[in-house]
Enzyme design. Structure first.
Site, PDB file in Angstrom:
ATOM      1  N   GLU A 185       0.821  -1.212   0.000  1.00  0.00           N
ATOM      2  CA  GLU A 185       0.000   0.000   0.000  1.00  0.00           C
ATOM      3  C   GLU A 185       0.854   1.260   0.000  1.00  0.00           C
ATOM      4  O   GLU A 185       1.860   1.340   0.694  1.00  0.00           O
ATOM      5  CB  GLU A 185      -0.908   0.009   1.232  1.00  0.00           C
ATOM      6  N   CYS A 202       3.404   8.524   0.991  1.00  0.00           N
ATOM      7  CA  CYS A 202       3.681   7.659   2.143  1.00  0.00           C
ATOM      8  C   CYS A 202       4.008   6.266   1.619  1.00  0.00           C
ATOM      9  O   CYS A 202       3.204   5.639   0.939  1.00  0.00           O
ATOM     10  CB  CYS A 202       2.476   7.637   3.079  1.00  0.00           C
ATOM     11  N   CYS A 240       3.753  -6.190   9.293  1.00  0.00           N
ATOM     12  CA  CYS A 240       4.782  -5.716  10.229  1.00  0.00           C
ATOM     13  C   CYS A 240       4.868  -6.694  11.392  1.00  0.00           C
ATOM     14  O   CYS A 240       3.860  -7.243  11.831  1.00  0.00           O
ATOM     15  CB  CYS A 240       4.434  -4.323  10.747  1.00  0.00           C
ATOM     16  N   CYS A 258       2.611  -3.261  17.549  1.00  0.00           N
ATOM     17  CA  CYS A 258       2.061  -2.158  18.328  1.00  0.00           C
ATOM     18  C   CYS A 258       0.553  -2.376  18.453  1.00  0.00           C
ATOM     19  O   CYS A 258      -0.119  -2.711  17.484  1.00  0.00           O
ATOM     20  CB  CYS A 258       2.361  -0.829  17.644  1.00  0.00           C
ATOM     21  N   CYS A 279      -2.144  -0.441  16.153  1.00  0.00           N
ATOM     22  CA  CYS A 279      -1.890  -0.310  14.707  1.00  0.00           C
ATOM     23  C   CYS A 279      -2.498  -1.465  13.926  1.00  0.00           C
ATOM     24  O   CYS A 279      -2.284  -2.629  14.252  1.00  0.00           O
ATOM     25  CB  CYS A 279      -0.390  -0.253  14.464  1.00  0.00           C
ATOM     26  N   SER A 300      10.322   6.867   9.625  1.00  0.00           N
ATOM     27  CA  SER A 300       9.807   6.712  10.975  1.00  0.00           C
ATOM     28  C   SER A 300      10.107   5.304  11.479  1.00  0.00           C
ATOM     29  O   SER A 300       9.889   4.326  10.770  1.00  0.00           O
ATOM     30  CB  SER A 300       8.293   6.949  10.962  1.00  0.00           C
ATOM     31  N   SER A 302       8.729   6.940  16.789  1.00  0.00           N
ATOM     32  CA  SER A 302       7.376   6.771  17.326  1.00  0.00           C
ATOM     33  C   SER A 302       7.461   6.619  18.836  1.00  0.00           C
ATOM     34  O   SER A 302       7.677   5.525  19.346  1.00  0.00           O
ATOM     35  CB  SER A 302       6.710   5.539  16.695  1.00  0.00           C
ATOM     36  N   CYS A 361      -2.686   7.201   9.078  1.00  0.00           N
ATOM     37  CA  CYS A 361      -1.636   6.524   9.843  1.00  0.00           C
ATOM     38  C   CYS A 361      -2.172   5.290  10.538  1.00  0.00           C
ATOM     39  O   CYS A 361      -3.170   5.363  11.245  1.00  0.00           O
ATOM     40  CB  CYS A 361      -1.082   7.422  10.940  1.00  0.00           C
TER      41      CYS A 361
HETATM   42  N1  SAH Z   1       6.660   1.299  11.569  1.00  0.00           N
HETATM   43  C1  SAH Z   1       7.057   2.668  11.612  1.00  0.00           C
HETATM   44  C2  SAH Z   1       6.495   3.486  10.508  1.00  0.00           C
HETATM   45  C3  SAH Z   1       5.052   3.245  10.113  1.00  0.00           C
HETATM   46  S1  SAH Z   1       3.802   3.741  11.231  1.00  0.00           S
HETATM   47  C4  SAH Z   1       6.700   3.258  12.952  1.00  0.00           C
HETATM   48  O1  SAH Z   1       5.940   2.668  13.685  1.00  0.00           O
HETATM   49  O2  SAH Z   1       7.226   4.313  13.265  1.00  0.00           O
HETATM   50  C5  SAH Z   1       3.758   5.510  11.082  1.00  0.00           C
HETATM   51  C6  SAH Z   1       3.193   6.197  12.321  1.00  0.00           C
HETATM   52  O3  SAH Z   1       1.807   5.902  12.482  1.00  0.00           O
HETATM   53  C7  SAH Z   1       3.881   5.770  13.608  1.00  0.00           C
HETATM   54  O4  SAH Z   1       4.270   6.912  14.339  1.00  0.00           O
HETATM   55  C8  SAH Z   1       2.790   5.020  14.350  1.00  0.00           C
HETATM   56  O5  SAH Z   1       2.944   5.128  15.749  1.00  0.00           O
HETATM   57  C9  SAH Z   1       1.526   5.695  13.863  1.00  0.00           C
HETATM   58  N2  SAH Z   1       0.309   4.900  13.983  1.00  0.00           N
HETATM   59  C10 SAH Z   1       0.183   3.562  13.928  1.00  0.00           C
HETATM   60  N3  SAH Z   1      -1.116   3.204  14.066  1.00  0.00           N
HETATM   61  C11 SAH Z   1      -1.823   4.354  14.200  1.00  0.00           C
HETATM   62  C12 SAH Z   1      -3.214   4.649  14.360  1.00  0.00           C
HETATM   63  N4  SAH Z   1      -4.128   3.689  14.370  1.00  0.00           N
HETATM   64  N5  SAH Z   1      -3.582   5.942  14.458  1.00  0.00           N
HETATM   65  C13 SAH Z   1      -2.656   6.931  14.386  1.00  0.00           C
HETATM   66  N6  SAH Z   1      -1.344   6.709  14.235  1.00  0.00           N
HETATM   67  C14 SAH Z   1      -0.917   5.436  14.148  1.00  0.00           C
HETATM   68 FE1  SF4 Z   2       4.686  -1.782  12.735  1.00  0.00          FE
HETATM   69 FE2  SF4 Z   2       4.804   0.907  12.890  1.00  0.00          FE
HETATM   70 FE3  SF4 Z   2       2.419  -0.383  13.015  1.00  0.00          FE
HETATM   71 FE4  SF4 Z   2       4.156  -0.535  15.050  1.00  0.00          FE
HETATM   72  S1  SF4 Z   2       3.108   1.305  14.292  1.00  0.00           S
HETATM   73  S2  SF4 Z   2       3.010  -2.256  14.154  1.00  0.00           S
HETATM   74  S3  SF4 Z   2       6.102  -0.573  13.969  1.00  0.00           S
HETATM   75  S4  SF4 Z   2       3.808  -0.330  11.273  1.00  0.00           S
END
Ligand code: SAH
Ligand code: SF4
Length: 390
Positions: free
Chosen positions: A112, A147, A154, A158, A161, A235, A260, A381
Site C-alpha cells: 500500500e 507515504c 509488520c 504495536c 496499529c 519513521s 514513534s 496513519c
Molecule cells: N513502523 C514505523 C512506521 C510506520 S507507522 C513506525 O511505527 O514508526 C507511522 C506512524 O503511524 C507511527 O508513528 C505510528 O505510531 C503511527 N500509527 C500507527 N497506528 C496508528 C493509528 N491507528 N492511528 C494513528 N497513528 C498510528
Molecule cells: Fe509496525 Fe509501525 Fe504499526 Fe508498530 S506502528 S506495528 S512498527 S507499522
C-alpha cells in the site's frame, strides 16, 4: 563465451524469492556491470537507468536507446522492467489517494502507498497544515507527500496499529520500495526537481527491520530519480541497531528521522508498544544521539493520542520533561488515533488533542498536529492493511 551466456542477476540479495527478472531496482553501477558481464558496452547501464528512473519507461520494448537486438535478447531471456504497478485506487473526500501496488514477487502480494496532495510531509509546522481543499480540482496541489511502505505487514505488534494485525508477510525489495514512489510520480505526472514532493517512510512495515533494502531504495531515489533526502522522513518504532546504522549514513543520502514515541514513559509505552521491553525509551534516545544532524534539522517524536491511555494532561507534562531531558533539537508531532476494526482503543475526546498540544507548547516544546488524511478510505496513519484486492 560471455556474450552467449545468459544475463543473470548480479546481485541476488535485492530480489524477492521467485521473482521475475526485473531491471527496476538496480542502480547505474549494477546495471553497467551486468551489461558488461553480458558482453555489452558498460554505458548501456546508463541508458537503462535513464529509461527506468528518469524517463519512467515500463516496457523493455519501449527503451529505444537500446538496439533492437538487445531488446529482443532481454525479452528472450525473460527480463522485464518490472516496476511495481498500481492495481487499485481509493480516493478520499480530502483528495488523498490510497493505492494497492503489485510488487515484483511471484507471490502476487500487493503493498500500500498513499498520495497526499498538500500533505504535511510528516513534519507539519511549515505552514502546510491548513485546509486541504484539493478534492475537486485536478492538479491543484503545490506540494504533496507520498507515504511509502517498507514491508508487507509488520512484525512489531504495536497494539494500536492495524498493520500489526497482518503480522510480517515479507520484506519488500529495493525495487518494490522505490517503485512505489516512481509509480506514483508517474501517475501524478510529477516533474522531479520542479514540484515539491515529500516522502515519508511511514506506510506498512518497520523500515529499520528491512534496513538494507530500505536504504537501497533511498539511495536509488536520491541518486537515480533525483529526489532530495532532506525531503524524506523515515519513521521507526525504535529499533536501536537500525538507528545506530542509520547514524553512520552519509548526510547526502540520509533522510530525516522520526521516532514513534507514543507514550509518556516506559510503563505505558511497553503496554502499547511491546517492543519497548527490548529497547526502552532511554536506549532509543541514546542511539538517536549518535545521528549527526544537518543544520536546522530536528528529530521528530511522533505521539499517537489514545483516548484515556496516552492523552491525559499529566502525560503532556511528562512528555515535555522527557523531550527536554533528551537535549536533542526535537519537535513533537501529535496524531489523534485513527480507529480500526478489532482494536480496543478509543479516539481522544474532543478537546483532548488541542489541550495536549497547548500543554506541550506552554512547556516550550515545539509541537504540531498531524491532520488525519484519507481516514474514509483507510489511508490514515496505522490504517494500512490491504483491504483488499482479492
Ligand atoms: N513502523 C514505523 C512506521 C510506520 S507507522 C513506525 O511505527 O514508526 C507511522 C506512524 O503511524 C507511527 O508513528 C505510528 O505510531 C503511527 N500509527 C500507527 N497506528 C496508528 C493509528 N491507528 N492511528 C494513528 N497513528 C498510528
Ligand atoms: Fe509496525 Fe509501525 Fe504499526 Fe508498530 S506502528 S506495528 S512498527 S507499522
Amino acid at each position: 563465451m560471455t556474450t552467449n551466456s545468459q544475463l543473470v542477476p548480479l546481485d541476488a540479495k535485492n530480489r524477492v524469492g521467485g521473482s521475475l527478472r526485473s531491471l527496476f531496482g538496480m542502480n547505474t553501477a549494477e546495471l553497467s556491470e551486468w551489461m558488461a558481464a553480458a558482453g555489452e558496452p558498460k554505458w548501456r547501464g546508463s541508458q537503462l537507468a535513464e529509461a527506468l528512473y528518469r524517463q519512467r519507461i515500463v516496457e523493455v520494448e519501449g527503451i529505444t536507446t537500446l538496439s533492437k537486438a538487445l531488446r529482443q535478447r532481454l525479452d528472450r531471456e525473460g527480463w522485464q522492467v518490472g516496476r511495481p504497478r498500481i492495481v487499485q485506487v481509493f480516493t478520499s473526500v480530502d483528495g488523498t489517494e490510497r493505492y494497492l501496488v503489485h510488487g515484483q514477487g511471484l507471490d502476487g502480494l500487493t503493498v500500500e502507498t498513499v498520495w497526499m496532495p498538500e500533505g504535511d510531509g510528516g513534519e507539519a509546522g511549515d505552514g502546510s497544515e491548513g485546509p486541504a481543499g484539493a478534492a475537486e480540482a485536478s492538479k491543484v496541489w503545490d506540494r504533496a507527500t507520498i507515504c511509502v511502505s517498507s514491508q508487507v505487514g509488520c512484525a512489531v505488534n504495536c497494539q494500536f496499529c492495524l498493520t500489526a494485525k497482518l503480522g510480517l508477510q515479507r520484506n519488500l525489495s529495493v525495487g518494490e520500495i522505490a517503485g512505489q514512489v516512481v509509480a506514483v510520480l508517474d501517475r501524478q505526472s510529477v516533474e522531479v526537481g520542479k514540484e515539491r514532493v515529500n516522502l515519508v517512510f511511514m506506510g506498512m512495515g518497520e523500515p529499520f527491520l528491512n534496513y538494507e533494502n530500505f536504504m537501497g531504495a533511498v539511495r536509488l531515489l536520491v541518486e537515480e530519480v533525483g529526489l532530495s533526502p532532506q525531503r524524506m522522513t523515515v519513521s521507526t518504532s525504535g529499533i536501536v541497531p537500525g538507528i545506530e546504522r542509520f547514524a553512520e549514513e552519509p548526510p547526502e543520502i540520509r533522510p530525516k528521522l522520526a521516532i514513534s514515541l507514543n507514550a509518556p514513559n516506559d510503563e505505558v509505552r511497553s503496554e502499547v508498544m511491546p517492543i519497548n521491553r527490548k529497547w526502552p525509551i532511554e536506549a532509543v534516545v541514546d542511539a538517536v544521539r549518535g545521528v549527526r544532524l544537518r543544520s536546522r534539522e530536528r528529530i521528530t517524536f511522533e505521539y499517537v493520542l489514545l483516548g484515556g491511555v496516552t492523552d491525559r494532561p499529566e502525560h503532556a507534562a511528562e512528555v515535555a520533561r522527557l523531550v527536554r531531558r533528551t537535549g536533542l533539537p526535537a519537535k513533537v508531532n501529535l496524531i489523534a488515533w485513527n480507529p480500526g476494526p478489532g482494536i480496543a482503543y478509543t479516539m481522544p475526546e474532543s478537546g483532548a488533542v488541542e489541550g495536549f498540544r497547548r500543554a506541550l507548547a506552554a512547556e516550550g516544546v515545539p509541537v504540531y498536529l498531524r491532520r488525519p488524511r484519507g481516514r474514509d478510505i483507510y489511508a490514515a496513519c496505522g490504517q494500512l492493511k490491504r483491504t483488499v484486492e482479492e
